[in-house]
Write an enzyme that holds these catalytic residues in place. Structure first.
Site, short mmCIF file in Angstrom:
data_model
loop_
_atom_site.label_atom_id
_atom_site.label_comp_id
_atom_site.label_asym_id
_atom_site.label_seq_id
_atom_site.Cartn_x
_atom_site.Cartn_y
_atom_site.Cartn_z
N HIS A 15 1.60 70.99 6.73
CA HIS A 15 2.50 70.38 7.74
C HIS A 15 3.86 70.08 7.12
O HIS A 15 4.90 70.41 7.68
CB HIS A 15 1.93 69.03 8.21
N ASP B 141 -4.44 68.12 15.78
CA ASP B 141 -3.20 68.92 15.79
C ASP B 141 -3.21 69.89 16.95
O ASP B 141 -2.21 70.05 17.66
CB ASP B 141 -3.08 69.76 14.51
N GLY C 245 9.19 49.15 33.52
CA GLY C 245 9.24 49.49 32.09
C GLY C 245 7.86 49.64 31.51
O GLY C 245 6.88 49.16 32.09
N HIS D 60 -3.95 70.62 3.72
CA HIS D 60 -3.66 70.53 5.16
C HIS D 60 -2.33 69.78 5.37
O HIS D 60 -1.43 70.27 6.06
CB HIS D 60 -4.82 69.79 5.85
N GLU D 61 -2.22 68.63 4.74
CA GLU D 61 -0.99 67.83 4.93
C GLU D 61 0.20 68.52 4.29
O GLU D 61 1.31 68.49 4.82
CB GLU D 61 -1.16 66.42 4.36
N THR E 176 7.50 45.92 26.98
CA THR E 176 8.96 45.98 26.84
C THR E 176 9.61 44.64 27.19
O THR E 176 10.83 44.52 27.18
CB THR E 176 9.57 47.08 27.74
N GLY E 177 8.82 43.65 27.53
CA GLY E 177 9.38 42.31 27.73
C GLY E 177 9.65 41.95 29.18
O GLY E 177 10.49 41.08 29.45
N LYS E 178 8.96 42.58 30.11
CA LYS E 178 9.20 42.30 31.53
C LYS E 178 8.80 40.85 31.87
O LYS E 178 9.56 40.11 32.49
CB LYS E 178 8.43 43.29 32.41
P1 ADP Z 1 5.45 43.31 29.44
O1 ADP Z 1 5.37 42.24 30.47
O2 ADP Z 1 6.61 44.23 29.64
O3 ADP Z 1 4.18 44.06 29.21
P2 ADP Z 1 5.78 41.09 27.69
O4 ADP Z 1 6.92 40.42 28.34
O5 ADP Z 1 4.43 40.55 27.96
O6 ADP Z 1 5.77 42.63 28.04
O7 ADP Z 1 6.07 41.14 26.12
C1 ADP Z 1 5.09 40.82 25.17
C2 ADP Z 1 5.72 40.18 23.96
O8 ADP Z 1 6.55 41.11 23.28
C3 ADP Z 1 6.60 39.02 24.27
O9 ADP Z 1 5.87 37.84 24.38
C4 ADP Z 1 7.54 38.98 23.09
O10 ADP Z 1 6.95 38.32 21.99
C5 ADP Z 1 7.67 40.45 22.71
N1 ADP Z 1 8.90 41.03 23.26
C6 ADP Z 1 8.97 42.06 24.13
N2 ADP Z 1 10.25 42.35 24.41
C7 ADP Z 1 11.02 41.50 23.72
C8 ADP Z 1 12.43 41.29 23.61
N3 ADP Z 1 13.30 42.06 24.26
N4 ADP Z 1 12.86 40.29 22.80
C9 ADP Z 1 11.98 39.53 22.14
N5 ADP Z 1 10.65 39.66 22.21
C10 ADP Z 1 10.15 40.63 22.98
#
Ligand code: ADP
Length: 645
Positions: A441, A515, A214, A437-438, A218-220
């Site tokens: 757009h 742009d 991911g 400009h804006e 994304t919370g891996k």
């Molecule tokens: P990755 O390892 O994918 O780069 P992290 O696990 O380090 O990402 O995520 C960083 C922070 O983002 C976490 O410590 C948390 O605070 C927040 N976060 C990311 N995904 C979630 C989720 N699904 N739910 C809650 N918090 C999240």
């Protein structure tokens, strides 16, 4: 494969470094004691002028002179003081090398004179030889380290893995919002870690390695920790970049050590972050030592993965955002053969993540997290956590007790668009140009029906941009039509076209550079990736730049002929020219509205969607022809509208 020797064969070697460390521990206090002893043995120093005074006052009893080192030690008859401290003995450094005159004066005063040795032999030896001993010793150890492939000696290999302290995380799946599918997949691993024997009794077969794939944030990592926390088992983590070291072999030693620790704490989870740092495809364009080191490390990882069976209770999790560059050997059955993809959260997911992080801050009654979530497509979990944090900081700075919707909206703008730079002072002319400009757009966007509605237009500088037009989709988009992409191109060109229409071709500014870069990239993708032009059809074209010739990418893409490259360039130019013409036609047909939007921007700096809608309504109303009066009976024909106007 249980017969695999390395992990167990290395185990008995661990006392080696331990004994060495014991010696080092003993040596350090010994050196301190020796230094203290030498310092104590030396009498306190006295300067030469005081020595002369004492000599004039017949206070010197005896001296020992060492002419080679211009040193004189002596004792006093009555004692004296130096720096407020009483002294009986003293040491003087003579300001000359030939002591003959001094000796004559000393004899005249009846001082007892002796010749002395040039310092203590032991002290001299220690001072001159010890540094060399240390240097030679260090090199021997380092040399041995390299020769042995970093398995022993000084424990470079241990330095970092040693700091991998297994901990049992406190967080569980309840602390991870969204990602329900990933959690469901990991449940199986939790069940295994909680009770490995029970799991295997029914013939359950588990993957050894699970790859979490991911985008960053994304919370891996969070999910991996939560898996260990949910099972209440230890979690050992190391980042792929920690493995890649300057010394060849050190990374491999770290891998070995990590698994030794894993076995000691089983059942447990070993988590390797940034697996791609160490797990890139081997063998292609091995230039320089870094490749060799990485390959050794990767080979060791493969050996270790084969060297344990799931029954030992170790589950290997790894995270990457580049699964495409991983060595195929890592993905073979029996290694990282299971993949869990974690996507960026959709609008519902974003709301859940916001809600989870917002639990920690007091929220005002007007807060609608769903609205915030809708306005920030593309943000990751980490960005959303940051958004809540920024909102709390903003509210604190504004001296509020609770975080309200405005704080959240401003924090969202900061996270998505960059920090406002109100301190950047624009001249009136720059403000007007930016406003047109804006407005360009925004107006092209308004006039092409199929795009996301404009959410906000502003001429407050943010990040690198002097102004921004910000469109937000009503629903998350996962797929784009040709119509949509071509419309985006026209919107991107709209800014420069508006400047040109209003101020003339010589007065256009550099503000459109970004742009153009975006439009060109989008046009390139349309041609080379999405098969959306007739000239190239559905043929895709590699966009690997020549710089990647040395890397893996080149090998897998193949070459592009010169003719194709030319065709691609021509098609990109055509698409951009058509987009510019389209924007020009739309803006020329609507110049009054363009002026209105630009004027409103100069006045208010920021226009939101309702203000824009208001301007469009006003423009329509004023452009509408007056309603012709009902024909009077006696008049046969009404005035045509144009005549009435
Ligand atoms: P990755 O390892 O994918 O780069 P992290 O696990 O380090 O990402 O995520 C960083 C922070 O983002 C976490 O410590 C948390 O605070 C927040 N976060 C990311 N995904 C979630 C989720 N699904 N739910 C809650 N918090 C999240």
């Amino acid at each position: 494969m249980p017969e695999n020797p390395p992990p167990t064969a290395k185990l008995p070697q661990s006392p080696g470094p331990r004994r060495r460390r014991l010696w080092l521990l003993l040596l350090v206090p010994l050196l301190f004691v020796a230094q203290f002893w030498f310092m104590r043995a030396a009498p306190p120093p006295m300067d030469y002028s005081q020595f002369e005074t004492e000599l004039d006052h017949d206070n010197i009893a005896s001296v020992v002179i060492v002419p080679e080192s211009r040193a004189l030690r002596g004792s006093l008859r009555k004692g004296a003081t130096a720096d407020g401290k009483p002294m009986r003995h003293f040491a003087v450094t003579l300001p000359f090398t030939d002591p003959a005159t001094l000796v004559a004066r000393l004899r005249a005063k009846g001082v007892q004179i002796e010749g002395g040795e040039n310092g203590s032999l032991w002290a001299t030896l220690l001072v001159s030889v010890l540094p060399w001993l240390l240097i030679v010793g260090f090199w021997l150890v380092a040399f041995r380290q390299v020769r042995l492939g970093g398995t022993q000696a000084l424990a470079f290999g241990r330095a970092k893995t040693g700091s991998v302290t297994p901990e049992t995380p406190k967080i569980t799946f309840a602390d991870v919002a969204d990602v329900a599918e990933a959690k469901a997949e990991l449940q199986e691993i939790v069940a295994f870690l909680k009770n490995p024997e029970h799991f295997q009794r029914l013939g359950g077969h588990l993957p050894k390695g699970v790859l979490l794939v991911g985008a960053p944030g994304t919370g891996k990592t969070l999910l991996a920790r939560a898996t260990a926390g949910e099972a209440g088992r230890p979690f050992l983590t190391i980042s792929g970049s920690d493995f890649v070291e300057l010394f060849v072999g050190v990374g491999a030693a770290r891998v070995r050590d990590l698994f030794v620790q894993g076995k000691a704490h089983a059942p447990c989870i070993i988590f390797i972050d940034e697996l791609d740092a160490v797990g890139r495809t081997r063998g292609i364009a091995a230039v320089g030592g870094a490749h060799e080191e990485r390959e050794q490390t990767l080979n060791q990882l493969l050996v270790e993965m084969d060297g344990f069976s799931p029954s030992e209770g170790i589950i290997l999790l790894a995270a990457t955002n580049r699964p495409d560059v991983l060595d195929p050997a890592l993905l073979r059955p029996g290694r990282f053969d299971r993949r869990i993809v974690i996507d960026l959260p959709d609008v519902k997911g974003r709301e859940q993540i916001l809600r989870m992080h917002a639990r920690k801050v007091p929220l005002a009654d007007d807060v609608e997290l769903a609205v915030v979530a809708r306005g920030c497509p593309g943000l990751s979990g980490a960005d959303l956590a940051n958004l809540i944090n920024e909102a709390a900081l903003l509210a604190t700075r504004r001296e509020k007790d609770k975080v309200d919707q405005q704080d959240l909206e401003d924090a969202k703008d900061k996270v998505t668009l960059g920090m406002e730079r109100r301190s950047l002072v624009l001249t009136e002319a720059e403000r007007r140009t930016t406003a047109y400009h804006e407005a360009g757009h925004a107006l092209v966007n308004l006039r092409i029906g199929c795009l996301d509605p404009v959410h906000k237009v502003t001429i407050v500088p943010r990040g690198q941009a002097l102004g921004l037009t910000y469109a937000v989709p009503e629903v998350d988009r996962h797929n784009y039509t040709r119509e949509y992409l071509l419309a985006q191109l026209a919107v991107a060109e709209g800014g420069r076209v508006a400047e040109e229409l209003v101020f003339g071709p010589d007065k256009v500014t550099t503000g459109a550079a970004q742009d153009f870069a975006q439009a060109t990239e989008m046009a390139r993708r349309l041609v080379t990736h999405f098969g959306m032009t007739d000239a190239l059809g559905t043929m895709t074209v590699s966009d690997a730049p020549a710089a990647l010739l040395l890397g893996h990418e080149f090998a897998s893409h193949g070459e592009t002929s010169e003719a194709t490259a030319e065709l691609v360039d021509r098609e990109i130019r055509r698409l951009l020219a058509e987009a510019t013409a389209r924007a020009r036609a739309l803006l020329e047909a609507d110049t009054p509205l363009l002026h209105r939007i630009a004027d409103a921007l100069v006045e208010h700096e920021t226009l939101d969607r309702s203000m824009l809608d208001g301007l469009v309504r006003d423009a329509k109303a004023s452009a509408r022809p007056p309603i012709p009066e009902p024909p009077r009976r006696k008049v046969k024909q009404a005035h045509p509208p144009s005549a009435a106007a």
